[in-house]
Design an enzyme around this catalytic site. Structure first.
Site, PDB file in Angstrom:
ATOM      1  N   VAL A  13     -17.397  70.135 -28.695  1.00  9.68           N
ATOM      2  CA  VAL A  13     -16.757  69.126 -27.859  1.00  9.68           C
ATOM      3  C   VAL A  13     -17.667  68.656 -26.720  1.00  9.68           C
ATOM      4  O   VAL A  13     -17.485  67.570 -26.180  1.00  9.68           O
ATOM      5  CB  VAL A  13     -15.423  69.644 -27.277  1.00  9.68           C
ATOM      6  CG1 VAL A  13     -15.657  70.649 -26.147  1.00  9.68           C
ATOM      7  CG2 VAL A  13     -14.545  68.493 -26.794  1.00  9.68           C
ATOM      8  N   SER A  14     -18.667  69.458 -26.377  1.00 10.01           N
ATOM      9  CA  SER A  14     -19.499  69.165 -25.209  1.00 10.01           C
ATOM     10  C   SER A  14     -20.722  68.320 -25.569  1.00 10.01           C
ATOM     11  O   SER A  14     -21.578  68.762 -26.336  1.00 10.01           O
ATOM     12  CB  SER A  14     -19.969  70.470 -24.560  1.00 10.01           C
ATOM     13  OG  SER A  14     -20.989  70.217 -23.615  1.00 10.01           O
TER      14      SER A  14
END
EC number: 2.5.1.18
Length: 224
Positions: A13-14
């Site tokens: 997600v990062s």
């Protein structure tokens, strides 16, 4: 003299974890390092730290989008300009699948297989803007790597108590190592000294600590 070592904790997600991962994988600066990748659940780490997600902080929510594109341009990292679907996507199923991959074989072969999966899942989400958190897309992505049967094995393994506990343990390990966000890197130099570093913008400090030479990309002139 021992080779420098880096442990990189990641969650797909990062965007900044993706950028750090891409550089550790592809930049010549790190070719002499032994790198280990560890999948964690960023949401769990943030909760453990009592941290607030950047996307929920006014002004910072806009800044991180600008910043991810700045570093992508500086280091020539492939990156979608529009944010991926549902960002920040709920990546718990993705990270459990990656844990299942990491725990499926011996340490050496599991890291190779995990790297294959990370290469693809990071690219699908942060380059092609595919919603990899959606079950059908995750299944299709894994099947594209190893075939439908192997993908189904990974997905089934990802739902077991053992895999869920493994992801929790990895997240706890990152927290114990000092992590409060991603990318978090635990680095050990040739003399055995170990320190932790946070952020793609601090890769210059990683290079300095490990006694490496900065590369020629424009990003190295900007990195701390």
């Amino acid at each position: 003299m021992a080779r420098p070592k880096i442990t990189l904790y990641v969650d797909t997600v990062s965007p900044f974890a993706y950028e750090a991962y891409y550089l550790l994988r592809h930049d010549e600066v790190f070719k002499g390092c032994d790198v280990t990748y560890v999948p964690i659940f960023l949401g769990g780490l943030m909760h453990k730290c009592g941290n607030t997600a950047p996307i929920k902080i006014k002004n910072k929510d806009l800044w991180i989008n600008t910043e991810r594109l700045r570093w992508a341009r500086a280091f020539n990292i492939p990156m979608t300009v529009p944010l991926p679907p549902d960002f920040p996507a709920p990546t718990l199923p993705v990270m459990r699948a990656l844990c299942a991959v990491a725990n499926s074989e011996t340490t050496t072969t599991s890291q190779a297989r995990l790297t294959e999966a990370l290469d693809t899942l990071f690219a699908q989400y942060w380059v092609h803007a595919e919603p990899t958190h959606q079950p059908a897309v995750l299944r299709e992505t894994l099947a594209g790597l190893w075939g439908a049967d192997a993908a189904e094995e990974v997905l089934q393994a990802s739902t077991t108590p053992e895999t869920k506990q493994a992801l929790l343990a990895n997240t706890d390990q990152a927290f114990a190592a000092g992590a409060f966000g991603l990318p978090w890197m635990v680095c050990t130099d040739a003399h055995g000294k170990t320190e932790g570093f946070w952020g793609v913008d601090h890769l210059g400090q990683v290079v300095q600590f490990l006694g490496l030479r900065r590369g020629s990309a424009a990003g190295w002139r900007a990195a701390l």
